[in-house]
Design a protein around this motif. Structure first.
Motif: not given
Length: 343
Positions: A165-184
């Motif tokens: 799991l790493r931050y996705d550069p395709d989701y700039r400005y909401a990278e943390d939101y997208e990251f938590w969704v994948r972590c979930s």
């Protein structure tokens, strides 16, 4: 090897940097490394960081500005702690933050991501952000928006490494939101119901500078959420849901009635998929339904009746119903660029 790595990217944050650093090195829990990555700052940030001689600080400097996402991912590779805490260079940790979050995660080994409530402050004003606490409630909230304060997070590094799991550069400005969704998809989630971080709200925040871009990216994250839940929404339904979530509903009374019935049906389906009470889903959506109805308050009491005709309106906090009644009686709609500003 320290138990915790506190990861803090810095880019031109010199104005507020000292209080941020001092709030970390002043923690009651002391077994941590403080990884500060200066992302090619052009102000005094790097010099400010060099002032601190605390042995726990590990200062890294990017030769050129890589951007937040690349710097975060670089930091995740460099972290040595069993746990990773996020920190922003303009915010303030309360002294017991690491101690309490670590104790919680030690007591709950099934939880991999732990945030907290936080205080948003600006000037002499402040607001307590009471994000959902329990795993199921957080998952429902993630369908609508980010359910964590990024700077409040303590997470298990083992979960990130095991699942890549790493931050996705395709989701700039909401990278943390997208990251938590994948972590979930890989671990349980929690927020502690106590303020442990003070979030400094100022014009330089990403949510201020890139509000439109952040909103568009969050729309994409919501679409991904529905797909993962096996809920196929057509473009119109998805656009309507996004407008309600962002307090941007625009339309006539007929469209409002359509939005209400659609929102209830969607809340029922999501709640059932996640195994949470529908009553919680209704209450969570109450402010958004109020915002939409408030935009048509100039049409009078029939809007208030529509609000109460839905289980979302009936389950909403009583204050929303009374505020809407006052607006409808006075034919005073919520106006402005974002309906949420009229809450």
């Amino acid at each position: 090897m320290p138990r915790v790595t506190v990861l803090m990217p810095v880019y031109n944050g010199g104005e507020f940097l000292r209080p941020a650093i001092e709030s970390v090195i002043g923690q009651t829990y002391t077994d941590f490394e403080f990884l500060i990555i200066d992302d090619g700052s052009t102000d005094s940030s790097f010099a400010v960081c060099q002032e601190y001689r605390d042995r726990r600080i590990r200062l890294v400097r990017n030769e050129a500005n890589l951007g937040l996402i690349a710097t975060l991912n670089k930091g995740l590779e460099l972290c040595e702690g069993e746990f990773i805490a996020r920190m922003d260079c303009d915010d303030i940790c309360l002294p017991w933050r690491l101690e309490k979050q670590l104790a919680f995660l030690d007591a709950h080994p099934d939880i991999g991501i732990c945030g907290t409530w936080f205080e948003k402050f600006y000037g002499n004003c402040s607001q307590i952000m009471r994000v959902p606490v329990e795993d199921a409630h957080i998952r429902f909230s993630l369908v609508m928006d980010n359910a964590f304060g990024h700077n409040t997070i303590l997470m298990r590094r083992e979960v990130l490494e095991r699942h890549g799991l790493r931050y996705d550069p395709d989701y700039r400005y909401a990278e943390d939101y997208e990251f938590w969704v994948r972590c979930s998809a890989h671990t349980r989630l929690a927020n502690l119901p106590e303020v442990m971080v003070r979030y400094r709200y100022h014009p330089g925040n990403t949510s201020n500078r890139f509000r439109r871009e952040q909103g568009a990216t969050a729309d994409r994250v919501r679409r991904r959420q529905f797909e993962r839940l096996g809920l196929a929404l057509d473009e119109d339904a998805l656009a309507l849901f996004n407008s309600l979530v962002k307090f941007e509903f625009r339309g006539d009374f007929r469209r409002l009635a359509q939005a209400g019935s659609g929102l209830v049906a969607l809340a029922d389906r999501v709640a059932d998929r996640l195994g949470i009470p529908r009553a919680f889903a209704y209450r969570k959506l109450g402010p958004h339904w109020y915002g939409a109805c408030g935009s048509l308050a100039d049409e009078g009491l029939r809007v208030w009746s529509l609000f109460l005709s839905t289980p979302i309106g009936r389950r909403a906090l009583w204050t929303w119903g009374w505020k809407l009644l006052a607006r409808c009686a006075a034919h005073r709609p919520i106006t402005g660029p974002g309906l949420g500003e009229g809450l």
